[in-house]
Design a protein around this motif. Sequence first.
Motif, PDB file in Angstrom:
ATOM      1  N   LEU A 144      12.017 -23.385  -8.949  1.00 62.02           N
ATOM      2  CA  LEU A 144      13.134 -24.408  -8.916  1.00 62.02           C
ATOM      3  C   LEU A 144      14.065 -24.108  -7.787  1.00 62.02           C
ATOM      4  O   LEU A 144      14.517 -25.134  -6.993  1.00 62.02           O
ATOM      5  CB  LEU A 144      13.846 -24.640 -10.225  1.00 62.02           C
ATOM      6  N   LEU A 145      14.496 -22.844  -7.453  1.00 62.95           N
ATOM      7  CA  LEU A 145      15.497 -22.481  -6.552  1.00 62.95           C
ATOM      8  C   LEU A 145      14.700 -22.828  -5.030  1.00 62.95           C
ATOM      9  O   LEU A 145      15.497 -23.153  -4.219  1.00 62.95           O
ATOM     10  CB  LEU A 145      15.780 -21.050  -6.464  1.00 62.95           C
ATOM     11  N   GLY A 146      13.579 -22.712  -4.881  1.00 62.44           N
ATOM     12  CA  GLY A 146      12.832 -22.914  -3.569  1.00 62.44           C
ATOM     13  C   GLY A 146      13.054 -24.583  -3.511  1.00 62.44           C
ATOM     14  O   GLY A 146      13.259 -25.109  -2.235  1.00 62.44           O
ATOM     15  N   ILE A 147      12.761 -25.385  -4.295  1.00 58.72           N
ATOM     16  CA  ILE A 147      13.137 -26.784  -4.077  1.00 58.72           C
ATOM     17  C   ILE A 147      14.608 -27.111  -3.964  1.00 58.72           C
ATOM     18  O   ILE A 147      14.715 -27.836  -2.883  1.00 58.72           O
ATOM     19  CB  ILE A 147      12.594 -27.682  -5.511  1.00 58.72           C
ATOM     20  N   VAL A 148      15.444 -26.300  -4.484  1.00 56.20           N
ATOM     21  CA  VAL A 148      16.790 -26.572  -4.091  1.00 56.20           C
ATOM     22  C   VAL A 148      17.281 -26.234  -2.673  1.00 56.20           C
ATOM     23  O   VAL A 148      17.818 -26.773  -1.758  1.00 56.20           O
ATOM     24  CB  VAL A 148      17.913 -25.649  -4.812  1.00 56.20           C
ATOM     25  N   MET A 149      16.410 -25.196  -1.975  1.00 48.94           N
ATOM     26  CA  MET A 149      16.518 -24.592  -0.758  1.00 48.94           C
ATOM     27  C   MET A 149      16.197 -25.825   0.169  1.00 48.94           C
ATOM     28  O   MET A 149      16.667 -25.995   1.252  1.00 48.94           O
ATOM     29  CB  MET A 149      15.642 -23.280  -0.560  1.00 48.94           C
ATOM     30  N   ILE A 150      14.911 -26.532  -0.253  1.00 51.94           N
ATOM     31  CA  ILE A 150      14.230 -27.563   0.519  1.00 51.94           C
ATOM     32  C   ILE A 150      15.471 -28.760   0.786  1.00 51.94           C
ATOM     33  O   ILE A 150      15.698 -29.203   1.761  1.00 51.94           O
ATOM     34  CB  ILE A 150      13.125 -27.813   0.132  1.00 51.94           C
ATOM     35  N   VAL A 151      15.961 -28.865  -0.547  1.00 50.67           N
ATOM     36  CA  VAL A 151      16.927 -30.093  -0.231  1.00 50.67           C
ATOM     37  C   VAL A 151      18.169 -29.900   0.549  1.00 50.67           C
ATOM     38  O   VAL A 151      18.425 -30.537   1.381  1.00 50.67           O
ATOM     39  CB  VAL A 151      17.462 -30.354  -1.810  1.00 50.67           C
ATOM     40  N   SER A 152      18.644 -28.808   0.340  1.00 54.69           N
ATOM     41  CA  SER A 152      19.784 -28.133   1.469  1.00 54.69           C
ATOM     42  C   SER A 152      19.219 -28.101   2.682  1.00 54.69           C
ATOM     43  O   SER A 152      19.981 -28.451   3.704  1.00 54.69           O
ATOM     44  CB  SER A 152      20.054 -26.423   0.912  1.00 54.69           C
ATOM     45  N   GLY A 153      17.848 -27.682   3.086  1.00 59.51           N
ATOM     46  CA  GLY A 153      17.638 -27.508   4.456  1.00 59.51           C
ATOM     47  C   GLY A 153      17.339 -28.822   4.957  1.00 59.51           C
ATOM     48  O   GLY A 153      17.536 -29.117   6.098  1.00 59.51           O
ATOM     49  N   ILE A 154      16.984 -29.980   4.071  1.00 59.08           N
ATOM     50  CA  ILE A 154      17.053 -31.417   4.864  1.00 59.08           C
ATOM     51  C   ILE A 154      18.330 -31.686   5.344  1.00 59.08           C
ATOM     52  O   ILE A 154      18.799 -32.272   6.445  1.00 59.08           O
ATOM     53  CB  ILE A 154      16.468 -32.195   3.782  1.00 59.08           C
ATOM     54  N   PHE A 155      19.309 -31.442   4.550  1.00 57.16           N
ATOM     55  CA  PHE A 155      20.828 -31.930   4.806  1.00 57.16           C
ATOM     56  C   PHE A 155      21.070 -31.233   5.937  1.00 57.16           C
ATOM     57  O   PHE A 155      21.926 -31.563   7.074  1.00 57.16           O
ATOM     58  CB  PHE A 155      21.681 -31.740   3.759  1.00 57.16           C
ATOM     59  N   ARG A 156      20.825 -29.870   6.085  1.00 57.47           N
ATOM     60  CA  ARG A 156      20.983 -29.121   7.130  1.00 57.47           C
ATOM     61  C   ARG A 156      20.534 -29.400   8.284  1.00 57.47           C
ATOM     62  O   ARG A 156      21.129 -29.547   9.437  1.00 57.47           O
ATOM     63  CB  ARG A 156      21.009 -27.488   6.898  1.00 57.47           C
ATOM     64  N   ALA A 157      19.216 -29.897   8.569  1.00 57.58           N
ATOM     65  CA  ALA A 157      18.325 -30.340   9.605  1.00 57.58           C
ATOM     66  C   ALA A 157      19.125 -31.610  10.168  1.00 57.58           C
ATOM     67  O   ALA A 157      18.908 -31.859  11.407  1.00 57.58           O
ATOM     68  CB  ALA A 157      17.036 -30.397   9.296  1.00 57.58           C
ATOM     69  N   VAL A 158      19.476 -32.470   9.455  1.00 58.48           N
ATOM     70  CA  VAL A 158      20.284 -33.692   9.895  1.00 58.48           C
ATOM     71  C   VAL A 158      21.791 -33.598  10.218  1.00 58.48           C
ATOM     72  O   VAL A 158      22.324 -34.496  10.659  1.00 58.48           O
ATOM     73  CB  VAL A 158      19.975 -35.013   8.821  1.00 58.48           C
ATOM     74  N   GLY A 159      22.051 -32.180  10.232  1.00 54.21           N
ATOM     75  CA  GLY A 159      23.477 -32.122  10.703  1.00 54.21           C
ATOM     76  C   GLY A 159      24.747 -32.277   9.770  1.00 54.21           C
ATOM     77  O   GLY A 159      25.781 -32.477  10.043  1.00 54.21           O
ATOM     78  N   SER A 160      24.209 -32.261   8.421  1.00 55.72           N
ATOM     79  CA  SER A 160      25.185 -32.506   7.225  1.00 55.72           C
ATOM     80  C   SER A 160      25.383 -31.219   6.443  1.00 55.72           C
ATOM     81  O   SER A 160      24.565 -30.842   5.823  1.00 55.72           O
ATOM     82  CB  SER A 160      24.677 -33.387   6.175  1.00 55.72           C
ATOM     83  N   ALA A 161      26.521 -30.593   6.906  1.00 57.96           N
ATOM     84  CA  ALA A 161      26.939 -29.434   6.391  1.00 57.96           C
ATOM     85  C   ALA A 161      27.429 -29.590   4.846  1.00 57.96           C
ATOM     86  O   ALA A 161      27.241 -29.044   4.296  1.00 57.96           O
ATOM     87  CB  ALA A 161      28.029 -28.825   7.129  1.00 57.96           C
ATOM     88  N   ARG A 162      27.957 -30.763   4.896  1.00 57.93           N
ATOM     89  CA  ARG A 162      28.554 -31.156   3.199  1.00 57.93           C
ATOM     90  C   ARG A 162      27.382 -31.068   2.445  1.00 57.93           C
ATOM     91  O   ARG A 162      27.482 -30.520   1.173  1.00 57.93           O
ATOM     92  CB  ARG A 162      29.329 -32.102   3.292  1.00 57.93           C
ATOM     93  N   GLY A 163      26.255 -31.595   2.739  1.00 58.18           N
ATOM     94  CA  GLY A 163      25.031 -31.624   1.516  1.00 58.18           C
ATOM     95  C   GLY A 163      24.494 -30.690   1.294  1.00 58.18           C
ATOM     96  O   GLY A 163      24.361 -30.183   0.365  1.00 58.18           O
ATOM     97  N   GLU A 164      24.458 -29.669   2.569  1.00 59.67           N
ATOM     98  CA  GLU A 164      23.936 -28.246   2.039  1.00 59.67           C
ATOM     99  C   GLU A 164      24.777 -27.538   1.157  1.00 59.67           C
ATOM    100  O   GLU A 164      24.408 -26.643   0.440  1.00 59.67           O
ATOM    101  CB  GLU A 164      23.752 -27.682   3.503  1.00 59.67           C
ATOM    102  N   VAL A 165      26.232 -27.722   1.654  1.00 60.44           N
ATOM    103  CA  VAL A 165      27.009 -26.921   0.814  1.00 60.44           C
ATOM    104  C   VAL A 165      27.152 -27.383  -0.679  1.00 60.44           C
ATOM    105  O   VAL A 165      27.372 -26.491  -1.566  1.00 60.44           O
ATOM    106  CB  VAL A 165      28.467 -26.979   1.483  1.00 60.44           C
ATOM    107  N   LEU A 166      27.204 -28.592  -1.002  1.00 65.22           N
ATOM    108  CA  LEU A 166      27.118 -29.308  -2.240  1.00 65.22           C
ATOM    109  C   LEU A 166      25.839 -28.487  -3.136  1.00 65.22           C
ATOM    110  O   LEU A 166      26.303 -28.119  -4.296  1.00 65.22           O
ATOM    111  CB  LEU A 166      27.055 -30.570  -2.164  1.00 65.22           C
ATOM    112  N   PHE A 167      25.115 -28.859  -2.700  1.00 58.82           N
ATOM    113  CA  PHE A 167      23.813 -28.313  -3.492  1.00 58.82           C
ATOM    114  C   PHE A 167      23.398 -27.032  -3.527  1.00 58.82           C
ATOM    115  O   PHE A 167      23.351 -26.101  -4.614  1.00 58.82           O
ATOM    116  CB  PHE A 167      22.330 -28.915  -3.149  1.00 58.82           C
ATOM    117  N   ASN A 168      23.179 -26.210  -2.056  1.00 55.70           N
ATOM    118  CA  ASN A 168      22.858 -24.809  -2.258  1.00 55.70           C
ATOM    119  C   ASN A 168      24.249 -23.674  -2.483  1.00 55.70           C
ATOM    120  O   ASN A 168      24.167 -22.892  -3.076  1.00 55.70           O
ATOM    121  CB  ASN A 168      22.478 -24.470  -0.981  1.00 55.70           C
ATOM    122  N   LYS A 169      25.566 -24.167  -1.918  1.00 58.76           N
ATOM    123  CA  LYS A 169      26.605 -23.265  -2.156  1.00 58.76           C
ATOM    124  C   LYS A 169      27.359 -23.487  -3.492  1.00 58.76           C
ATOM    125  O   LYS A 169      28.241 -22.351  -3.890  1.00 58.76           O
ATOM    126  CB  LYS A 169      27.587 -23.448  -0.991  1.00 58.76           C
TER     127      LYS A 169
END
Length: 513
Positions: A144-169
């Motif tokens: 489950l945590l691996g999937i959350v990391m992929i979700v966060s990685g997608i946001f990060r790859a498109v330049g969205s710090a907010r999305g990565e922060v929301l889900f992963n942080k």
Amino acid sequence: MCRDDETIPEDERDALLTIAHGAVVTSGGVSAQRLLITAVEVVLARGLGPTAYGVYALAWRIAQILVRLVTFGSVPALQRYVPAYDEEPGRRATVVGLAYTTTVGFGVAIAAGVWWLSPWIDAVTVEEPAFVPTMRWFGALVVLLGIVMIVSGIFRAVGSARGEVLFNKLLRPGVRLVAAVVALALGYSVIGVAAAIVFGTGLLVVFAVPIAARVTAIRPSVRAARSEARRFYNHAAPVAMSSLGKVFQNRIDVLLVGALLTAVAAGVYNALLVLIAIAWIPLQSFNQLLPPIASDLYSNDRLETLNAIYTSVTRLIVTTVVPFLAVLVVYGRELLALFGPTYVQGYVPLVVYLGGVFVGSAVGATGWLLMMTDHQYARMILDWLLAVLNVVLTYAFILRFGLVGAALGTSLAISVQNGLQVLLLRRFEGLWPFDRTFLTPIAAGVVAGIAMWAVRIGLPGGLAVLPGIVVGVATYLGALHLLGVDPRDRFVVRELAAGYRADLSALRGEPGR
């Protein structure tokens, strides 16, 4: 009269502001994350007691090690190829589909391995009845945590710090805190806590995956996976092997503490690692949006601009990490006492470990830059060479020095690893970040540390922490001003401050200036 920062090239300005803004957003999220994580650990340390918490701590740290491996290098591959495929939505979708598929496949295999090996791990470590079921629950959590990391990685790859922060942080540790509190309130011990965390994270995954697809407009697909897989895994596989090597570099200490010492020692070591994670905030924050920008600059053969940004960002990392280190060195005992009196014995290992944190932060994003400049195989080889050395040293150090030896082995591994990575970047790409301006924040940090120590002497126990931090930060900023700040650093601070003031004015309905 021209300001001295007006000579900064326009493209460098844009990149610096993008990275710095991402760092501000991320630092807020990471700080909240560390606060949530610390709250979880304090609640569990006091709610479970030293032995049961030691069982939880060892199982949790093993799960965290496996989480580093479960994506099989998919997150760095997302950073490398999603920005590169900006105008090719079909290839973007395939890369994301490969990332999800790879993570789930490896996650299921890891969970099965954890289920089978848990009795053996218990036999060679803590030998506690609750460990096996707790570890098995955390094996499922890895997927489950691996999937959350992929979700966060997608946001990060498109330049969205907010999305990565929301889900992963925020949501990831927030779910763990709520689950732990609820489980303890219902009277469950460590096994019930583990089960609650798994169920809570499962709910997070159910919501996160479709939200990521809708917000980023990247809907994962594996229809063209065969044509993209070779390039994807050519990048992901050596990164995954590097991650495995890094487990033996800076996470073998957790396993060896559990195997060679006691469950209580494992709990104490886990507590100091919670504080160590706070010290990594500046590096993590500035590295948030640096990889996709570095990938773009490297792809367009703009190495001079990349080196200038690497230098500026690394100096900003040093400038922000120094006060964190000063606070932890001066007030480490008082902060460890939050977990309970038993945990104060982790102070000396904490200080030893902070030496590695300083070196790792002072060299900046060396690991990411090696991957973004297509030198992932060199990093993989280096990771494994140092992994072998670290296992031998840490084992010997723990037998000789106990908890201090665990911290010493890991600190040395981090220092050697990052030092060699800096040299590789200089050898392969001519990238070199250091100049005399790096001495300014270090000198200011020494002055701030002395000021905080004076407050600690004047006030008893934990009463010194908050006023000491205030005095230390004020002293640090004053010393920086007197010693002189680099023009690029002033530019970043001034422009971000102006932008945030404008945003606040807009929120208040005030007319723009």
